[in-house]
Design a protein around this motif. Structure first.
Motif, PDB file in Angstrom:
ATOM      1  N   ALA A  39      57.030   9.633  -2.013  1.00 23.46           N
ATOM      2  CA  ALA A  39      57.318   8.317  -2.567  1.00 23.46           C
ATOM      3  C   ALA A  39      56.085   7.422  -2.496  1.00 23.46           C
ATOM      4  CB  ALA A  39      58.481   7.675  -1.824  1.00 23.46           C
ATOM      5  N   LEU A  40      55.409   7.464  -1.369  1.00 24.76           N
ATOM      6  CA  LEU A  40      54.197   6.654  -1.223  1.00 24.76           C
ATOM      7  C   LEU A  40      53.161   7.061  -2.269  1.00 24.76           C
ATOM      8  CD1 LEU A  40      53.897   6.538   2.669  1.00 24.76           C
ATOM      9  CD2 LEU A  40      54.296   4.591   1.141  1.00 24.76           C
ATOM     10  N   THR A  41      53.052   8.338  -2.511  1.00 26.82           N
ATOM     11  CA  THR A  41      52.111   8.825  -3.521  1.00 26.82           C
ATOM     12  C   THR A  41      52.469   8.278  -4.893  1.00 26.82           C
ATOM     13  OG1 THR A  41      51.900  10.865  -2.236  1.00 26.82           O
ATOM     14  CG2 THR A  41      51.031  10.880  -4.482  1.00 26.82           C
ATOM     15  N   GLU A  42      53.732   8.340  -5.247  1.00 30.35           N
ATOM     16  CA  GLU A  42      54.166   7.850  -6.554  1.00 30.35           C
ATOM     17  C   GLU A  42      53.941   6.342  -6.677  1.00 30.35           C
ATOM     18  OE1 GLU A  42      55.030   9.489  -9.105  1.00 30.35           O
ATOM     19  OE2 GLU A  42      55.753  11.433  -8.459  1.00 30.35           O
ATOM     20  N   ILE A  43      54.237   5.634  -5.614  1.00 31.52           N
ATOM     21  CA  ILE A  43      54.036   4.186  -5.629  1.00 31.52           C
ATOM     22  C   ILE A  43      52.554   3.867  -5.815  1.00 31.52           C
ATOM     23  CG2 ILE A  43      54.171   2.086  -4.234  1.00 31.52           C
ATOM     24  CD1 ILE A  43      56.718   3.293  -2.939  1.00 31.52           C
ATOM     25  N   ALA A  44      51.722   4.595  -5.093  1.00 30.57           N
ATOM     26  CA  ALA A  44      50.279   4.365  -5.205  1.00 30.57           C
ATOM     27  C   ALA A  44      49.780   4.665  -6.615  1.00 30.57           C
ATOM     28  CB  ALA A  44      49.537   5.230  -4.190  1.00 30.57           C
ATOM     29  N   LEU A  45      50.326   5.721  -7.200  1.00 28.09           N
ATOM     30  CA  LEU A  45      49.873   6.119  -8.537  1.00 28.09           C
ATOM     31  C   LEU A  45      50.315   5.119  -9.606  1.00 28.09           C
ATOM     32  CD1 LEU A  45      50.524   9.952  -8.347  1.00 28.09           C
ATOM     33  CD2 LEU A  45      48.305   8.836  -8.573  1.00 28.09           C
ATOM     34  N   SER A  46      51.282   4.280  -9.278  1.00 22.56           N
ATOM     35  CA  SER A  46      51.773   3.287 -10.238  1.00 22.56           C
ATOM     36  C   SER A  46      51.194   1.909  -9.965  1.00 22.56           C
ATOM     37  CB  SER A  46      53.299   3.196 -10.164  1.00 22.56           C
ATOM     38  OG  SER A  46      53.860   4.455 -10.392  1.00 22.56           O
ATOM     39  N   GLU A  47      50.193   1.860  -9.147  1.00 21.62           N
ATOM     40  CA  GLU A  47      49.645   0.559  -8.757  1.00 21.62           C
ATOM     41  C   GLU A  47      49.182  -0.266  -9.963  1.00 21.62           C
ATOM     42  OE1 GLU A  47      48.664  -0.663  -4.775  1.00 21.62           O
ATOM     43  OE2 GLU A  47      50.591  -0.524  -5.791  1.00 21.62           O
ATOM     44  N   ASP A  48      48.755   0.399 -11.017  1.00 16.45           N
ATOM     45  CA  ASP A  48      48.314  -0.344 -12.200  1.00 16.45           C
ATOM     46  C   ASP A  48      49.491  -1.067 -12.861  1.00 16.45           C
ATOM     47  OD1 ASP A  48      49.099   2.288 -12.407  1.00 16.45           O
ATOM     48  OD2 ASP A  48      48.243   2.552 -14.392  1.00 16.45           O
ATOM     49  N   LYS A  49      50.635  -0.397 -12.864  1.00 14.69           N
ATOM     50  CA  LYS A  49      51.841  -1.026 -13.400  1.00 14.69           C
ATOM     51  C   LYS A  49      52.438  -2.025 -12.414  1.00 14.69           C
ATOM     52  CE  LYS A  49      54.931   1.733 -14.169  1.00 14.69           C
ATOM     53  NZ  LYS A  49      55.918   2.819 -13.989  1.00 14.69           N
ATOM     54  N   ASN A  50      51.872  -2.045 -11.230  1.00 14.40           N
ATOM     55  CA  ASN A  50      52.269  -2.959 -10.157  1.00 14.40           C
ATOM     56  C   ASN A  50      53.553  -2.556  -9.431  1.00 14.40           C
ATOM     57  OD1 ASN A  50      51.581  -5.047  -8.517  1.00 14.40           O
ATOM     58  ND2 ASN A  50      52.618  -6.613  -9.724  1.00 14.40           N
ATOM     59  N   LEU A  51      54.626  -2.298 -10.153  1.00 13.94           N
ATOM     60  CA  LEU A  51      55.878  -1.981  -9.480  1.00 13.94           C
ATOM     61  C   LEU A  51      56.481  -0.682 -10.011  1.00 13.94           C
ATOM     62  CD1 LEU A  51      57.592  -5.485  -9.367  1.00 13.94           C
ATOM     63  CD2 LEU A  51      56.544  -4.242  -7.473  1.00 13.94           C
TER      64      LEU A  51
END
Lengths: 155, 155
Positions: B13-25
């Motif tokens: 989950a942390l990986t996915e969240i990090a990978l979406s940092e450009d989309k912010n959320l």
DNA sequence: TATTTCTTGACAAAACTAGTCAAGAATTAT
DNA sequence: ATAATTCTTGACTAGTTTTGTCAAGAAATA
């Protein structure tokens, strides 16, 4: 990846058996009493160690167990893998599907693979003799830093 | 010592969240779908990560999660300890009694203590950033040999 | 032959894992 | 304001694993 009492009892039992090598044989009941473990539970574990050639059993009066190998040839990674099963971890939850997340690539397998490798590497360098001699403390090591990896071959 | 799906899902989950940092959320449902995990189960895990300051949550339409820390400051040993509990193993079965076998000394504590140390040491050198960058493979290391120990300080 | 000791397999309570479900709180778009 | 969306929390549960127990038997020895 797991480590339960079964694995710990196995090492404990091997240690007790090794320490009784002068007396040649030690009974399950002696180990159980000395370590406060259920002797019927120990039976299962020792039976498994016997089937796989780590110890030998002698039945009848004055029977018991002894090591089937030299202490330096009883390697902890082998013992633990026998008793607990292979240390393996899957990095993601995909079961049959190929493992691709939003990134198009599963970035997690490497972590768990490498952790499993690290645990195995550690345990494969420790023999029963090391335990008997108290040669364990201070042996763990920090992993190789990423910047160091470039010039190295991966084992 | 254990490693269950919960710990793995947390890192995932942390990986996915990090990978979406450009989309912010990123929403729980997106992570759940992308990784084929039950979203209600993920809720528990992310809620835990939030309570402990690894991620931030925004409720309402277009809400979701983002990292509360920089990826390089999210250390795997912290994440795993939070989700799975402390990696600790007792070397013998004695509960209240002081731990002494036939030998008069428990020779097994050291093994499990040192293994726990090794695992923690390994995970404490790996950040979420390392995972994102694929900087994991080949980092595990053989333990220090006993004869090398004499001239070293133990950490 | 009796006793001791290991051998094997079936059985079971308790704990843990891996979830589900439902009611609610916060936020935003309309 | 209201409705829709999304996170929040806690209770509940099916299934598995752990940690044993129990009983019948086989082998060895005194």
């Amino acid at each position: 990846m797991k480590l339960t009492t079964k694995g710990r009892y196995a090492v404990l039992a091997l240690t007790e058996i090794a320490l009784s090598e002068d007396k040649n044989l030690i009974k399950i009941s002696e180990i159980a009493k000395s370590q406060n473990i259920s002797s019927t539970y120990l039976e299962q574990i020792l039976s498994n160690l016997k089937r796989n050639g780590f110890v030998k059993a002698v039945r009848g009066p004055n029977g018991g167990y002894k090591l089937a190998l030299k202490a330096e040839d009883i390697i902890m990674s082998d013992v633990i893998e026998l008793i607990e099963g292979k240390i393996e971890t899957k990095g993601c939850s995909q079961k049959h599907i190929s493992c691709t997340g939003i990134s198009g690539k599963c970035l997690n397998h490497d972590l768990w693979d490498e952790l499993g490798k690290q645990i195995n590497l550690f345990l494969s360098h420790i023999s029963l003799k090391d335990i008997l001699e108290g040669n364990i403390l201070g042996r763990s090591r920090a992993p190789i830093l990423p910047q160091d990896c470039d010039n190295m071959t991966i084992n």
